[in-house]
Design an enzyme around this catalytic site. Structure first.
Site, PDB file in Angstrom:
ATOM      1  N   ASP A 139       1.653   6.524   5.348  1.00  0.00           N
ATOM      2  CA  ASP A 139       0.684   5.561   4.823  1.00  0.00           C
ATOM      3  C   ASP A 139       1.176   4.855   3.553  1.00  0.00           C
ATOM      4  O   ASP A 139       0.448   4.075   2.955  1.00  0.00           O
ATOM      5  CB  ASP A 139      -0.668   6.257   4.587  1.00  0.00           C
ATOM      6  CG  ASP A 139      -1.851   5.354   4.869  1.00  0.00           C
ATOM      7  OD1 ASP A 139      -1.674   4.330   5.552  1.00  0.00           O
ATOM      8  OD2 ASP A 139      -2.958   5.669   4.381  1.00  0.00           O
ATOM      9  N   LYS A 178       0.858  -1.192   0.000  1.00  0.00           N
ATOM     10  CA  LYS A 178       0.000   0.000   0.000  1.00  0.00           C
ATOM     11  C   LYS A 178       0.886   1.232   0.000  1.00  0.00           C
ATOM     12  O   LYS A 178       1.697   1.424   0.903  1.00  0.00           O
ATOM     13  CB  LYS A 178      -0.907   0.007   1.241  1.00  0.00           C
ATOM     14  CG  LYS A 178      -1.679   1.335   1.453  1.00  0.00           C
ATOM     15  CD  LYS A 178      -2.575   1.317   2.700  1.00  0.00           C
ATOM     16  CE  LYS A 178      -3.187   2.697   2.984  1.00  0.00           C
ATOM     17  NZ  LYS A 178      -4.023   2.729   4.204  1.00  0.00           N
ATOM     18  N   ASP A 180     -12.151   7.123   3.907  1.00  0.00           N
ATOM     19  CA  ASP A 180     -10.912   6.913   4.664  1.00  0.00           C
ATOM     20  C   ASP A 180     -10.505   5.434   4.672  1.00  0.00           C
ATOM     21  O   ASP A 180      -9.392   5.098   5.084  1.00  0.00           O
ATOM     22  CB  ASP A 180     -11.092   7.443   6.094  1.00  0.00           C
ATOM     23  CG  ASP A 180      -9.772   7.666   6.816  1.00  0.00           C
ATOM     24  OD1 ASP A 180      -8.714   7.590   6.155  1.00  0.00           O
ATOM     25  OD2 ASP A 180      -9.804   7.907   8.032  1.00  0.00           O
ATOM     26  N   ARG A 211      -7.714  -0.422   1.121  1.00  0.00           N
ATOM     27  CA  ARG A 211      -8.250  -1.645   0.501  1.00  0.00           C
ATOM     28  C   ARG A 211      -8.683  -1.374  -0.931  1.00  0.00           C
ATOM     29  O   ARG A 211      -8.636  -2.269  -1.781  1.00  0.00           O
ATOM     30  CB  ARG A 211      -9.381  -2.204   1.374  1.00  0.00           C
ATOM     31  CG  ARG A 211     -10.602  -1.350   1.468  1.00  0.00           C
ATOM     32  CD  ARG A 211     -11.459  -1.663   2.693  1.00  0.00           C
ATOM     33  NE  ARG A 211     -10.881  -1.158   3.932  1.00  0.00           N
ATOM     34  CZ  ARG A 211     -11.413  -1.317   5.135  1.00  0.00           C
ATOM     35  NH1 ARG A 211     -12.559  -1.989   5.270  1.00  0.00           N
ATOM     36  NH2 ARG A 211     -10.820  -0.832   6.200  1.00  0.00           N
ATOM     37  N   GLU A 249      -9.442   3.739   2.312  1.00  0.00           N
ATOM     38  CA  GLU A 249      -8.960   3.823   0.932  1.00  0.00           C
ATOM     39  C   GLU A 249      -7.908   2.771   0.602  1.00  0.00           C
ATOM     40  O   GLU A 249      -7.731   2.411  -0.551  1.00  0.00           O
ATOM     41  CB  GLU A 249      -8.390   5.224   0.664  1.00  0.00           C
ATOM     42  CG  GLU A 249      -6.932   5.452   1.081  1.00  0.00           C
ATOM     43  CD  GLU A 249      -6.667   5.329   2.582  1.00  0.00           C
ATOM     44  OE1 GLU A 249      -7.639   5.390   3.361  1.00  0.00           O
ATOM     45  OE2 GLU A 249      -5.497   5.146   2.967  1.00  0.00           O
ATOM     46  N   ASP A 278      -2.569  10.265   3.492  1.00  0.00           N
ATOM     47  CA  ASP A 278      -3.956   9.879   3.733  1.00  0.00           C
ATOM     48  C   ASP A 278      -4.641  10.943   4.574  1.00  0.00           C
ATOM     49  O   ASP A 278      -4.545  10.944   5.802  1.00  0.00           O
ATOM     50  CB  ASP A 278      -4.005   8.509   4.431  1.00  0.00           C
ATOM     51  CG  ASP A 278      -5.441   8.038   4.650  1.00  0.00           C
ATOM     52  OD1 ASP A 278      -6.360   8.664   4.081  1.00  0.00           O
ATOM     53  OD2 ASP A 278      -5.630   7.045   5.383  1.00  0.00           O
ATOM     54  N   LYS A 327      -9.988  13.080   8.135  1.00  0.00           N
ATOM     55  CA  LYS A 327      -9.487  12.751   9.462  1.00  0.00           C
ATOM     56  C   LYS A 327      -9.380  14.014  10.306  1.00  0.00           C
ATOM     57  O   LYS A 327      -9.063  15.082   9.772  1.00  0.00           O
ATOM     58  CB  LYS A 327      -8.073  12.135   9.360  1.00  0.00           C
ATOM     59  CG  LYS A 327      -8.000  10.736   8.787  1.00  0.00           C
ATOM     60  CD  LYS A 327      -6.545  10.270   8.716  1.00  0.00           C
ATOM     61  CE  LYS A 327      -6.408   8.900   8.072  1.00  0.00           C
ATOM     62  NZ  LYS A 327      -6.960   7.802   8.880  1.00  0.00           N
TER      63      LYS A 327
HETATM   64  N1  BES Z   1      -4.116   4.674   6.909  1.00  0.00           N
HETATM   65  C1  BES Z   1      -5.227   4.429   7.772  1.00  0.00           C
HETATM   66  C2  BES Z   1      -4.914   3.442   8.906  1.00  0.00           C
HETATM   67  C3  BES Z   1      -3.871   3.840   9.914  1.00  0.00           C
HETATM   68  C4  BES Z   1      -4.271   4.309  11.156  1.00  0.00           C
HETATM   69  C5  BES Z   1      -2.531   3.694   9.663  1.00  0.00           C
HETATM   70  C6  BES Z   1      -3.321   4.645  12.100  1.00  0.00           C
HETATM   71  C7  BES Z   1      -1.580   4.034  10.601  1.00  0.00           C
HETATM   72  C8  BES Z   1      -1.978   4.507  11.834  1.00  0.00           C
HETATM   73  C9  BES Z   1      -6.375   3.852   6.964  1.00  0.00           C
HETATM   74  O1  BES Z   1      -6.460   4.269   5.646  1.00  0.00           O
HETATM   75  C10 BES Z   1      -7.630   4.256   7.626  1.00  0.00           C
HETATM   76  O2  BES Z   1      -7.896   5.420   7.676  1.00  0.00           O
HETATM   77  N2  BES Z   1      -8.382   3.293   8.122  1.00  0.00           N
HETATM   78  C11 BES Z   1      -9.607   3.561   8.773  1.00  0.00           C
HETATM   79  C12 BES Z   1     -10.592   2.527   8.310  1.00  0.00           C
HETATM   80  C13 BES Z   1     -12.013   2.809   8.721  1.00  0.00           C
HETATM   81  C14 BES Z   1     -12.507   4.057   8.042  1.00  0.00           C
HETATM   82  C15 BES Z   1     -12.854   1.626   8.354  1.00  0.00           C
HETATM   83  C16 BES Z   1      -9.374   3.454  10.280  1.00  0.00           C
HETATM   84  O3  BES Z   1      -8.571   2.638  10.719  1.00  0.00           O
HETATM   85  O4  BES Z   1      -9.985   4.246  10.999  1.00  0.00           O
HETATM   86 ZN    ZN Z   2      -4.737   4.879   4.786  1.00  0.00          ZN
HETATM   87 MN    MN Z   3      -7.512   6.077   5.443  1.00  0.00          MN
END
Ligand code: BES
Ligand code: ZN
Ligand code: MN
Length: 497
Positions: free
Chosen positions: A285, A262, A344, A348, A346, A267, A274
């Site tokens: 990210d 990835k 968010d 996947r 994204e 992000d 966020k």
């Molecule tokens: N890049 C983030 C996940 C992340 C969180 C990486 C903290 C490193 C540290 C990912 O894209 C994300 O935002 N995931 C969301 C998914 C949710 C919206 C289902 C999350 O974990 O809140």
């Molecule tokens: Zn992300």
């Molecule tokens: Mn995200």
């Protein structure tokens, strides 16, 4: 970093620092000889309880008479009989990191005898540690916090030849440089490293180390019908890229190990934006892609007899006027339709198209790496990688490579019932599975795209980026799982016939 292996008495090694490991219990031969040359200084320290030999205990002595080196750093090794490779690595990192706050020329390090580890392995871990300990996240500070070591001198115990440690040191340096490469890429701000510049960097490294590299630009991505990945990129002024790297050191017909990363270079969350605190470190990210790039360059430099492909999915997740919206339905490369309920989630959306593309390029065994979910950090903490898989034997291979490298990795279940949580009323699947089991529902999403091929998903959201310093490493990017991937590739050669 220059390096050399010598086999001389510790007292005679000329260097700015001499690092010597001291175990609990009696001093081993070389340390006892050093103690003699220092007229019993070490014995006296031991009697005063200032040199217990406890693991990672540091004792620095300056201006020591009877010693060719300018300074002596004693580091506790604990119980020599149980000293493992990962703990030796960490101990050398801890010791070296305590002296790299200033520019330092020559650092000599005694390879301990009396452990159950082979000298080439000790030398390998030592070089990796010395490389890592000389780099930090202070890429833009005028007043540096961390300086690379000028030259490393490994002092082999008298009873050993220098050839074995030399071979180990060479490998260790390649691995240390790979870890540092991943760290540097991740620590670089998103305004400097974005899909195009990341892809350029990959192409440069491929050229340098003899990998085949193909960069797919937007036109190609459209032609490849990567509608899901492209939807994430729509919100950014920076166009997406997918990088396909190929290193083939195997005999013809060998199975292909595919590493998929990835690479969300920033992000913001997209329209599901966020909050500030959640966005702060989101330059990290793209750590999955950085890990894959670093690992495959190391695999090529080590000339491992395997066929490995690396796929990097590079996009920026932003909120521009063309950004994907909630309720949008995306047409992924595989034909599966995806309802977007949170922009968010994204990662996947990027990985599903890259995984499908990787399969079309003849990948047999897959591992993807991604800073995918906060839920994985909630489940396992900040220092553990989550592993999720559709194939237990392949997952075991990944877990055991990680274990050998001391990179804590823990498997999460993939029961069928989790898959229902991403059913959509509008499309084939939706991109979020609700509040619970978020790391797993993300993996269930990815599983839909690997067509039953052996696959392991590694969620590195916790360990990829550290909020603060630890004795053995600087804060910021960690380069986690680079060594484990190289170890996996090394073991994979057994499948290559
Ligand atoms: N890049 C983030 C996940 C992340 C969180 C990486 C903290 C490193 C540290 C990912 O894209 C994300 O935002 N995931 C969301 C998914 C949710 C919206 C289902 C999350 O974990 O809140
Ligand atoms: Zn992300
Ligand atoms: Mn995200």
């Amino acid at each position: 970093m220059d390096w050399a292996v010598v086999s001389t008495g510790l007292k005679d090694v000329a260097a700015d620092w001499l690092i010597v490991g001291v175990p609990e219990g009696p001093f081993p031969g070389a340390v006892a000889l050093l103690d003699q040359a220092l007229e019993g200084t070490l014995t006296r320290l031991r009697e005063q309880d200032d040199l217990t030999g406890k693991l990672n205990e540091l004792t620095a002595l300056r201006d020591v008479s009877g010693l060719a080196a300018k300074r002596l750093l004693l580091v506790g090794l604990g119980n020599l009989e149980v000293l493992s490779e990962p703990s030796w690595l960490r101990t050398v990192q801890t010791a070296a990191r305590s002296i790299t706050g200033k520019a330092v020329g020559q650092v000599a390090l005694a390879l301990p005898s009396g452990t159950r580890l082979a000298t080439d392995r000790l030398a390998q871990q030592a070089l990796t540690a010395l490389e890592i300990a000389g780099r930090g996240q202070d890429l833009y500070r005028a007043d540096r916090k961390r300086y690379p070591i000028g030259k490393a001198i490994l002092v082999a115990p008298a009873e050993f030849s220098v050839e074995e440690p030399e071979a180990g040191a060479e490998r260790g340096q390649v691995l240390g440089e790979a870890v540092n490469l991943a760290r540097e890429l991740v620590n670089t701000p998103a305004d400097l490293i974005y899909p195009e510049t990341f892809a350029n960097r990959a192409a440069e490294l491929a050229e340098k180390y003899g990998l085949i590299c193909e960069v797919l630009d937007e036109q190609r991505l459209v032609a490849e019908r990567m509608g899901s990945l492209l939807a994430v990129a729509k919100g950014s002024d920076r166009p997406a890229r997918v990088v396909h790297l190929d290193y083939n050191g195997a005999p013809p017909g060998a199975p292909v190990l595919a590493l998929v990363g990835k690479g969300v270079t920033f992000d913001s969350g997209g329209l599901s934006i966020k909050p500030n605190d959640g966005m702060l470190t989101m330059k990290c990210d793209m750590a999955g892609a950085a890990t894959v790039l670093a690992a495959i360059t190391a695999i090529a430099r080590l000339k491992l007899p395997v066929h490995v492909k690396g796929f990097l999915g590079l996009v920026e997740n932003m909120t521009g006027g063309s950004a994907m919206k909630l309720g949008d339905v995306l047409f992924s490369r595989s034909g599966t339709t995806i309802e977007v309920l949170n922009t968010d989630a994204e990662g996947r959306l990027v990985l599903c198209d890259v995984l499908d593309y990787a399969l079309s390029q003849g990948s047999d065994y897959l591992v993807d790496l991604a800073t995918l979910t906060g839920a994985c950090v909630v489940a396992l903490g900040e220092e553990v990688t989550g592993a999720m898989s559709n194939d237990q034997a392949w997952c075991d291979a990944v877990l055991s490579a990680a274990k050998a490298c001391g990179e804590d990795t823990w498997q999460l279940p993939m029961f069928d019932h989790y898959a229902k949580l991403i059913d959509s009323d509008v499309a084939d699947i939706k991109n979020v599975g609700g509040r619970w089991g978020g790391a797993i529902t993300a993996a269930k999403f990815l599983e839909r795209f690997v067509k039953g091929r052996p696959w392991v998903h590694l969620d590195i959201a916790g360990p990829a980026f550290a909020s603060s310093d630890k004795p053995h490493r600087d804060g910021g990017a960690t380069g986690c799982m680079v060594r484990s991937l190289v170890e996996l590739a090394r073991n994979f050669s057994h499948r290559s016939g």
